[in-house]
Design a protein around this motif. Structure first.
Motif, PDB file in Angstrom:
ATOM      1  N   UNK A  36       0.828  -1.202   0.000  1.00 35.09           N
ATOM      2  CA  UNK A  36       0.000   0.000   0.000  1.00 35.09           C
ATOM      3  C   UNK A  36       0.865   1.256   0.000  1.00 35.09           C
ATOM      4  N   UNK A  37       1.917   1.266   0.795  1.00 35.42           N
ATOM      5  CA  UNK A  37       2.796   2.444   0.842  1.00 35.42           C
ATOM      6  C   UNK A  37       3.505   2.645  -0.497  1.00 35.42           C
ATOM      7  N   UNK A  45       2.927   5.945  -2.831  1.00 35.52           N
ATOM      8  CA  UNK A  45       4.086   6.773  -3.179  1.00 35.52           C
ATOM      9  C   UNK A  45       4.246   6.876  -4.690  1.00 35.52           C
ATOM     10  N   UNK A  46       4.068   5.753  -5.393  1.00 40.05           N
ATOM     11  CA  UNK A  46       4.194   5.766  -6.854  1.00 40.05           C
ATOM     12  C   UNK A  46       3.112   6.628  -7.481  1.00 40.05           C
ATOM     13  N   UNK A  79      -6.372  10.729  -1.944  1.00 39.13           N
ATOM     14  CA  UNK A  79      -6.020   9.435  -2.526  1.00 39.13           C
ATOM     15  C   UNK A  79      -6.605   8.269  -1.738  1.00 39.13           C
ATOM     16  N   UNK A  80      -6.501   8.325  -0.418  1.00 34.58           N
ATOM     17  CA  UNK A  80      -6.906   7.153   0.374  1.00 34.58           C
ATOM     18  C   UNK A  80      -8.420   6.987   0.401  1.00 34.58           C
ATOM     19  N   UNK A 102      -9.076  -2.888   0.488  1.00 31.69           N
ATOM     20  CA  UNK A 102      -9.710  -4.111  -0.008  1.00 31.69           C
ATOM     21  C   UNK A 102      -8.950  -4.669  -1.208  1.00 31.69           C
ATOM     22  N   UNK A 103      -8.461  -3.774  -2.073  1.00 31.61           N
ATOM     23  CA  UNK A 103      -7.740  -4.248  -3.248  1.00 31.61           C
ATOM     24  C   UNK A 103      -6.386  -4.840  -2.855  1.00 31.61           C
ATOM     25  N   UNK A 104      -5.693  -4.200  -1.938  1.00 27.60           N
ATOM     26  CA  UNK A 104      -4.414  -4.742  -1.472  1.00 27.60           C
ATOM     27  C   UNK A 104      -4.625  -6.081  -0.764  1.00 27.60           C
TER      28      UNK A 104
END
Length: 258
Positions: free
Chosen positions: A19-20, A24-25, A37-38, A44-46
């Motif tokens: 997630x990090x 960042x990307x 963004x969050x 859920x996707x991660x």
């Protein structure tokens, strides 16, 4: 290492900070406003990747959340592509499709708002381009060369019939991103209608070469998104001469949009 694109990789192959890395990307490369963004849907996707489950339901949920929040489809798809880069995997076309379908449905739940930008393409509207043309013609009053000698329209037509709603929106977003990549800032552009786009360009900026680049970049980006069949083939790109008056130019935009 070659991995299948049909689902997430094994959890043991994933970095522990997916997630990090993803955030960042995305913030460095594509996302416009860090504060929005969050969303819980990113967790859920991660988790789908971590647990080696199909990511499609979570991808649909994330797309829907982005659409409801007013995030453009191009930015939404770019963000999810950043997730795949963060995991070292090739993008899953079905997951990308799920994001786009979710985005369309999420956007459709919100009331339409007027504005100068189309939310699907991220490009300005035809009305906006007409106003920029008004400024261009006004600035040329008294000049040695009239607008037809200094400016032109680069027109892109990718329209085909019978597309599903998500295919149309995804195609428009892909073309919009391609035009921004090619022409960048300082070139007013617009989505004239579903599948037809125009860019106001100066004739002294190598317009013929830009037109050729436009066709290749649009077709390449569409192929990367699995949208090759959603474009007119070959893509029509041409240089349109502007008339001598703004009124005639506005009429020309209307004709191109038909």
């Amino acid at each position: 290492m070659n991995r299948s694109t049909s689902g997430p990789p094994d959890a043991s192959e994933l970095p522990s900070d997916v997630l990090d890395r993803w955030r960042a990307t995305s913030l460095a490369e594509v996302w416009l406003r860090p504060d929005d963004w969050y969303h819980p849907a990113v967790d859920a996707l991660v988790e789908a990747f971590d647990e080696r489950r199909s990511p499609h339901a979570a991808a649909h949920r994330l797309g829907s959340a982005r659409g409801r929040a007013g995030v453009g489809l191009g930015e939404t798809l770019d963000d999810v592509e950043c997730l795949y880069r963060a995991t070292g995997c090739e993008p899953d076309p079905d997951a990308i499709r799920a994001v786009a379908v979710g985005w369309v449905r999420g956007r459709d739940t919100e009331p339409a708002l007027g504005g100068v930008r189309d939310p699907g393409t991220g490009l300005p509207t035809r009305e906006y381009l007409a106003e920029r043309l008004r400024e261009t013609y006004g600035g040329a009053v008294g000049a040695e060369d009239g607008v037809p000698a200094t400016h032109c329209l680069v027109v892109v037509d990718v329209a085909v019939d019978g597309l599903a709603p998500w295919d149309r929106v995804a195609r428009s977003a892909t073309v919009g991103r391609a035009l921004e990549q090619i022409f960048g800032e300082g070139h007013p552009m617009a989505a004239l209608t579903d599948g037809v786009f125009a860019v106001l360009a100066r004739r002294d900026t190598g317009v013929p070469d830009l037109a050729k680049s436009t066709r290749s970049v649009v077709e390449r980006n569409a192929a990367l998104m699995g949208l090759g069949d959603a474009l007119r083939r070959p893509t029509r790109v041409w240089v349109e001469r502007l008339p001598t008056t703004h009124a005639a130019a506005a009429q020309l935009l209307a004709q191109l949009a038909r």
